[in-house]
Each structure stands twice: as structure tokens, then as C-alpha cells.
Design a protein around this motif. Sequence first.
Motif, PDB file in Angstrom:
ATOM      1  N   ILE A 139       8.506  10.013   4.953  1.00 55.95           N
ATOM      2  CA  ILE A 139       7.124  10.518   4.967  1.00 55.95           C
ATOM      3  C   ILE A 139       7.011  11.419   6.193  1.00 55.95           C
ATOM      4  O   ILE A 139       7.271  10.981   7.316  1.00 55.95           O
ATOM      5  CB  ILE A 139       6.088   9.372   5.083  1.00 55.95           C
ATOM      6  CG1 ILE A 139       6.214   8.406   3.897  1.00 55.95           C
ATOM      7  CG2 ILE A 139       4.676   9.940   5.163  1.00 55.95           C
ATOM      8  CD1 ILE A 139       5.241   7.217   3.965  1.00 55.95           C
ATOM      9  N   ASP A 166       0.846  -1.209   0.000  1.00 55.55           N
ATOM     10  CA  ASP A 166       0.000   0.000   0.000  1.00 55.55           C
ATOM     11  C   ASP A 166       0.877   1.254   0.000  1.00 55.55           C
ATOM     12  O   ASP A 166       0.539   2.252  -0.608  1.00 55.55           O
ATOM     13  CB  ASP A 166      -0.912   0.011   1.237  1.00 55.55           C
ATOM     14  CG  ASP A 166      -1.932  -1.127   1.165  1.00 55.55           C
ATOM     15  OD1 ASP A 166      -2.196  -1.605   0.043  1.00 55.55           O
ATOM     16  OD2 ASP A 166      -2.434  -1.539   2.228  1.00 55.55           O
ATOM     17  N   MET A 167       2.003   1.189   0.704  1.00 57.07           N
ATOM     18  CA  MET A 167       2.891   2.361   0.767  1.00 57.07           C
ATOM     19  C   MET A 167       3.822   2.329  -0.442  1.00 57.07           C
ATOM     20  O   MET A 167       5.041   2.233  -0.327  1.00 57.07           O
ATOM     21  CB  MET A 167       3.677   2.348   2.083  1.00 57.07           C
ATOM     22  CG  MET A 167       2.771   2.617   3.280  1.00 57.07           C
ATOM     23  SD  MET A 167       3.550   2.268   4.863  1.00 57.07           S
ATOM     24  CE  MET A 167       4.703   3.600   4.960  1.00 57.07           C
ATOM     25  N   LEU A 219       5.432  -3.310   3.706  1.00 59.16           N
ATOM     26  CA  LEU A 219       6.487  -2.529   3.053  1.00 59.16           C
ATOM     27  C   LEU A 219       7.838  -3.241   3.198  1.00 59.16           C
ATOM     28  O   LEU A 219       8.570  -3.428   2.217  1.00 59.16           O
ATOM     29  CB  LEU A 219       6.559  -1.132   3.681  1.00 59.16           C
ATOM     30  CG  LEU A 219       7.699  -0.234   3.194  1.00 59.16           C
ATOM     31  CD1 LEU A 219       7.520   0.125   1.726  1.00 59.16           C
ATOM     32  CD2 LEU A 219       7.784   1.044   4.040  1.00 59.16           C
ATOM     33  N   PHE A 278       3.733  11.458   9.754  1.00 59.06           N
ATOM     34  CA  PHE A 278       3.287  10.089   9.503  1.00 59.06           C
ATOM     35  C   PHE A 278       2.054   9.717  10.320  1.00 59.06           C
ATOM     36  O   PHE A 278       1.123   9.126   9.810  1.00 59.06           O
ATOM     37  CB  PHE A 278       4.430   9.108   9.771  1.00 59.06           C
ATOM     38  CG  PHE A 278       4.100   7.706   9.354  1.00 59.06           C
ATOM     39  CD1 PHE A 278       3.973   7.385   8.013  1.00 59.06           C
ATOM     40  CD2 PHE A 278       3.887   6.709  10.297  1.00 59.06           C
ATOM     41  CE1 PHE A 278       3.640   6.094   7.606  1.00 59.06           C
ATOM     42  CE2 PHE A 278       3.563   5.413   9.908  1.00 59.06           C
ATOM     43  CZ  PHE A 278       3.434   5.109   8.561  1.00 59.06           C
ATOM     44  N   ASP A 313       0.770  -2.327   7.371  1.00 56.24           N
ATOM     45  CA  ASP A 313       1.334  -1.598   6.217  1.00 56.24           C
ATOM     46  C   ASP A 313       2.856  -1.540   6.295  1.00 56.24           C
ATOM     47  O   ASP A 313       3.545  -1.617   5.265  1.00 56.24           O
ATOM     48  CB  ASP A 313       0.714  -0.204   6.062  1.00 56.24           C
ATOM     49  CG  ASP A 313       0.812   0.662   7.309  1.00 56.24           C
ATOM     50  OD1 ASP A 313       1.248   0.160   8.373  1.00 56.24           O
ATOM     51  OD2 ASP A 313       0.453   1.853   7.212  1.00 56.24           O
TER      52      ASP A 313
END
Length: 287
Positions: free
Chosen positions: A63, A47-48, A127, A66, A123
Motif C-alpha cells: 500500500i 478491515d484491510m 491483518l 500508507f 488494523d
Amino acid sequence: MMEAARFFTSRKVIRAPVLNALGAQPMRVVFARAWLRARKALMRRPDMLQIARDVQQHGFGTINDFLPAAELVALREQCGGAMAGPDPRAGLLQHGPTARYGLNVDAAADSVPLAQAFCSRPDLLDLLSYLEGKRIQPALVNRVVERVIQGDGPALDPETELHSDTYYSTHKIWLYLTDVTMDCAPMVFVPDSQRLDGRLLAGMYRHSRRCFTEGLAMSRRVPRSEVEERGLQEKIMVVPANTLLVANTFGYHRRVRGIPGKDRLAIHMSVRSQPFLFWTSATPQAM
Ligand SMILES: O=C(O)CCC(=O)C(=O)O
Ligand SMILES: [Fe+2]
């Protein structure tokens, strides 16, 4: 046969001078990278995706903001409290004058449940799994609340020397809970240094040969000349609290020497898997 088996281990350098003279180390670098590419092609995209692309292209990605602000505050309070003492369960790694405390979030789940929940986010695990090209089991990730405190004195902090952690791509995540200023020893990363080219491979070759004669077991220290010859430049990770940093620490990196007494607080996840296998080993030893 024995020699071939050594080639495929996760050891930073093969302890066999003949193999090293023949160029086994740069060969391992190229094979491990090709094999990672092939595994990644079989993985579902995370997703990331944007930060995954940044790490793939430049060796790192960030990021900002966050977490929602209130969540960050709660996490910082809980982790700051646990590390203030610090919690006697926190492990200490003394790097010259720098003290690095790591409190395992599972062992200390009673005092840092929010940190444990953070490290269990699907997530983030997705990743890491994508970047490593294999399903990463949470139990094999080194998950800690990390406090890095700057000390005094002339001794060298070996982590302030530019280095590459090992010979294959390996990934680390930090969520900084406090602002990272120049005083508190920010990480430095050299963007694009994870790319393979002739100069990098030549550096790996020379290191592997020296390792044997000089008995070096350390991560390869990268000379400034190699950075310049490759046309690369350091980037200092001075970032505000609540920044997520993801890095492939095969890429060149170090930390700045900070001001005595200053510190930084983060949640840190790292994984050191077997480069030639589809699974991770059970030794989350990842400096
Ligand atoms: O303290 C840091 O930011 C980097 C230390 C380091 O070299 C590493 O975690 O591999
Ligand atoms: Fe490192």
C-alpha cells in the motif's frame, strides 16, 4: 509417538532421516497449509481486506502513501534519530557485510513512542491475525525499528540468497520510512511462489534430506532452476518511503546487495507462530 511429535513442531526441518526419506517435510507443508486454510475460514475478515487478498493470492501486497504525510515525517524523524547512533539498546545482526539493527519498540518506548503506537494499530494486528489464522497477541509480535546498512568487502550476505523462511506460511510487515532504491538493498519477492505445487514440494523434500546429511539448519535456499521451472519471476521492491509491504515469507525472497554505506530505515513487525496450534508461541524469533 516421539516421531509424530517432531512432525508437529515449528522446527524448519525434522531431525529424523527416516521421516525425511518418507517425505515428512512435504507432508508437513501440505498439512500446515490445509490447517491454515481451515483456521482462516473461521476468522473475521480484516478491515484491510484488499492487501489480505493480495498476500493470499500472490504472497505479498503493498500500500503506497500508507500514512498521512505529516505522520510519516514525524515517525521518520523520531526513528531516524534513535537509529543514527544507533541507540545502544538496538540489537545487531551481522549478515556478512550487511549490518541489520533492530530496536525493540517496547524496550525503547521512551525514544520511539510513535513507532510503538504504529505497531499497536489494531488494523495491522487484525491483518496479521487473519493471515496467520489465529488471534495474534501484540506481545508475541517482534516489533522493531529496523535499519539495514550496506557494508563493504567480499563476504556474502546470506540474505541475498533466494530463500523461503520456513515450511509454513509466516508473515512480515515493513513500513519503509525512507525511499528504497536499488542502492540500499531492496527486498526481492517472487510473486506466487507461496503456492503449493509438485516442484515446490520436491524442492522441500530434497532440502529436508540434505539438511540431515549436511547438517544444514538454515532456511531453504531456492535454486534459480526451481523459479524458472515454476514459471515464476522475481519482483524487486524498489518503493518510495511510506510504502507498507506485507509478505508471506514462506514465499521465495532475498535482498539485493546494495552500495556500501547506503541504508534503509523501516518499522518492521514479524510473527513466527506454531503452525499446528491455535495460538502463538512466546518466541518471537523470526528470521
Ligand atoms: O532485508 C530484507 O528485506 C529481507 C530479509 C529477509 O530475508 C527476511 O526478513 O526474512
Ligand atoms: Fe527471509
